[in-house]
Design an enzyme around this catalytic site. Structure first.
Site, PDB file in Angstrom:
ATOM      1  N   ASP A  50      -9.695  -4.878  -5.083  1.00  0.00           N
ATOM      2  CA  ASP A  50      -9.162  -3.619  -4.556  1.00  0.00           C
ATOM      3  C   ASP A  50      -9.716  -2.453  -5.376  1.00  0.00           C
ATOM      4  OD1 ASP A  50      -7.628  -1.563  -3.503  1.00  0.00           O
ATOM      5  OD2 ASP A  50      -5.690  -2.466  -4.034  1.00  0.00           O
TER       6      ASP A  50
ATOM      7  N   SER B 202       0.837  -1.200   0.000  1.00  0.00           N
ATOM      8  CA  SER B 202       0.000   0.000   0.000  1.00  0.00           C
ATOM      9  C   SER B 202       0.875   1.254   0.000  1.00  0.00           C
ATOM     10  CB  SER B 202      -0.974  -0.030   1.188  1.00  0.00           C
ATOM     11  OG  SER B 202      -1.895   1.037   1.103  1.00  0.00           O
TER      12      SER B 202
ATOM     13  N   HIS C  80      -7.653  -4.764  -0.900  1.00  0.00           N
ATOM     14  CA  HIS C  80      -6.467  -3.942  -0.702  1.00  0.00           C
ATOM     15  C   HIS C  80      -5.743  -4.373   0.576  1.00  0.00           C
ATOM     16  CE1 HIS C  80      -4.012  -0.366  -1.328  1.00  0.00           C
ATOM     17  NE2 HIS C  80      -4.117  -0.113  -0.031  1.00  0.00           N
TER      18      HIS C  80
END
Length: 369
Positions: free
Chosen positions: A307, A203, A337
Site C-alpha cells: 500500500d 480506508s 490498499h
C-alpha cells in the site's frame, strides 16, 4: 421482515441506479441549455477517472461508478440475515444490519459498526464487494454487523462523513437505551451485546473510526449506553502535505491505488482550499488536536505491505503506541490498499478475518508479521 443474503449481482437496487442516472441526465440537460443561450460552456476543473467531475460553474457530474469495477458475483453466505434501517432520517442515511441466523443459539454477540472504503467520495453498502465482506464478518467472527452509508464528497465535504459516523453510533446508543423501555430493532434486542461494540472501517472508513475514537475519547461524543471495546482500522486512508517515500515514488504500472488517485480524492472531499494537513486527513498535522490526553480503547491497525499508505499506517500505530495507547499492528505483506473489499473472498481477506476475530474475541491478539 428479514432477508437472507441474495446473489451479489442483485444487490445494487434499481432505486440507486435510477438516482445516478437522474443526476447525470440533469447535468447534461443543464449544459445543453447553457449552450443554447450562447453561454460559454463550463470546463472540467476536477476529474476523478471520469466518474466524478467538478465543472468551472460549480456543477458536479457523477457517472455510474460501476465502470471502475467490472461486474462480479461473490459466493453467498447461507444463514446470514440482513435488513436495511434508517439511522439518520434528516439526511436519508441507512445502514444494513447483518446477523447469523444461528445468533440466538450463540447468545449475545459483539457488535461491529463498519464504514466502507471509497476515499470519502465513492461507495455504498449496496456494492456487492462491500456486502459480501460484511456477510463474511457477520458469519465468521461471528458478530452483529452494522454497515453504514454516509454522505460523500464533493457534494458533502468533510467533516460530513465523520459527523455521519457519529450519528450512526448515536443511533446505536439510542437502541441500547430503548432496551426494556422502548422498541429497539428486534435483532439488536435479541442478539447484540451493547457492552462489546467495535468501530471498524476500511480506508476512508478506517479514518472515520479514528475520528470517532478521538471525539469519544476527548469527551465530545457521549456513548454512555454503550461500551466501545475497540477500534479496527483496515488500511487507513490518512494523508499529509509532506510525501512519504512510497507516495513520492513512481507507482508501478497497473497499481490499483496511486498517489494521484489519493490526491484527487482529498481534493474532492476536504474543505475547499484545504491541504492534506487538514485534521480530517492528517491526525498529526500542525492544526490537528493533540492525541496525548485522548482516551483510546484498544486499537487494531491492519496495514498492507504494498500500500502506498503503508508507511503512514506504521507511523500512526507507532505514534499512538509511543503515547501509551493500547495498539496492535498487523501487516499483510504483498497486499494492496483496501485489499479486503477488492477481494472479499481472497486468501488475504480470510487471514484478515482471522486477525479481526482474535482481536474482537479477546484471544491471543492480532499477530504482527
Amino acid at each position: 421482515m428479514w432477508r437472507c443474503s441474495a446473489p451479489s449481482s442483485s444487490i445494487i437496487s434499481e432505486e440507486t441506479f435510477a438516482k445516478i442516472s437522474e443526476v447525470t441526465l440533469r447535468a447534461v440537460e443543464h449544459h445543453v441549455r447553457r449552450r443554447r443561450v450562447g453561454d460559454t460552456a463550463p470546463r472540467v476543473v476536477e476529474d476523478y477517472r471520469g466518474v466524478i467531475q467538478i465543472l468551472s460553474d460549480g456543477t458536479i457530474v457523477r457517472s455510474d461508478p460501476a465502470v471502475l469495477r467490472p461486474p462480479e458475483r461473490f459466493a453467498d453466505v447461507p444463514g446470514v440475515q440482513w435488513e436495511e434501517v434508517v439511522y439518520d432520517a434528516a439526511h436519508g442515511l441507512k445502514l444494513r444490519v447483518y446477523r447469523s441466523a444461528a445468533a440466538g443459539a450463540a447468545g449475545k454477540l459483539p457488535v461491529l459498526v463498519y464504514f466502507h472504503s471509497g476515499g470519502f467520495c465513492l461507495g455504498t453498502f449496496e456494492q456487492p464487494n462491500f456486502h459480501s465482506g460484511c456477510l463474511r464478518l457477520a458469519s465468521e467472527l461471528p458478530a452483529v454487523v452494522l454497515s453504514a452509508d454516509y454522505r460523500l464528497g464533493p457534494e458533502h465535504r468533510l467533516p460530513a462523513a465523520i459527523d455521519d459516523a457519529v450519528a450512526a453510533l448515536s443511533w446505536l446508543r439510542g437502541q441500547a437505551a430503548a432496551l426494556g423501555s422502548g422498541a429497539p430493532h428486534p435483532w439488536l434486542a435479541e442478539s447484540a451485546d451493547f457492552t462489546n461494540v467495535f468501530v471498524a472501517g476500511e480506508s476512508s472508513g478506517a479514518n472515520m473510526s479514528h475520528h470517532v475514537a478521538v471525539r469519544r475519547g476527548s469527551g465530545q461524543l457521549a456513548l454512555d449506553q454503550l461500551r466501545i471495546a475497540g477500534h479496527v482500522l483496515l488500511t487507513p486512508y490518512f494523508g499529509g502535505a509532506e510525501r512519504t517515500a512510497a507516495e513520492a515514488a513512481e507507482p508501478p504500472e497497473g497499481a490499483p491505488f496511486t498517489p494521484e488517485m489519493s490526491d484527487a480524492m482529498w481534493r474532492l472531499s476536504l474543505p475547499a482550499d484545504a491541504t492534506r494537513d487538514h485534521p480530517a486527513a492528517n491526525p498529526f498535522g500542525p492544526d490537528s488536536p493533540g492525541l496525548e490526553p485522548v482516551v483510546f480503547p484498544p486499537v487494531l491497525v491492519v496495514s498492507a505491505g504494498r500500500d502506498i499508505l503503508h508507511e503512514r499506517a506504521l507511523r500512526y500505530a507507532a505514534r499512538l503506541k509511543g503515547m501509551g495507547k493500547p495498539v496492535e499492528l498487523a501487516v499483510l505483506e504483498g497486499q494492496e490498499h483496501a485489499f479486503f473489499s477488492r477481494q472479499p473472498w481472497g486468501a488475504a481477506a480470510s487471514e484478515l478475518i482471522r486477525v479481526v476475530k482474535s482481536f474482537v474475541h479477546k484471544g491471543d491478539g492480532a499477530e504482527c508479521t
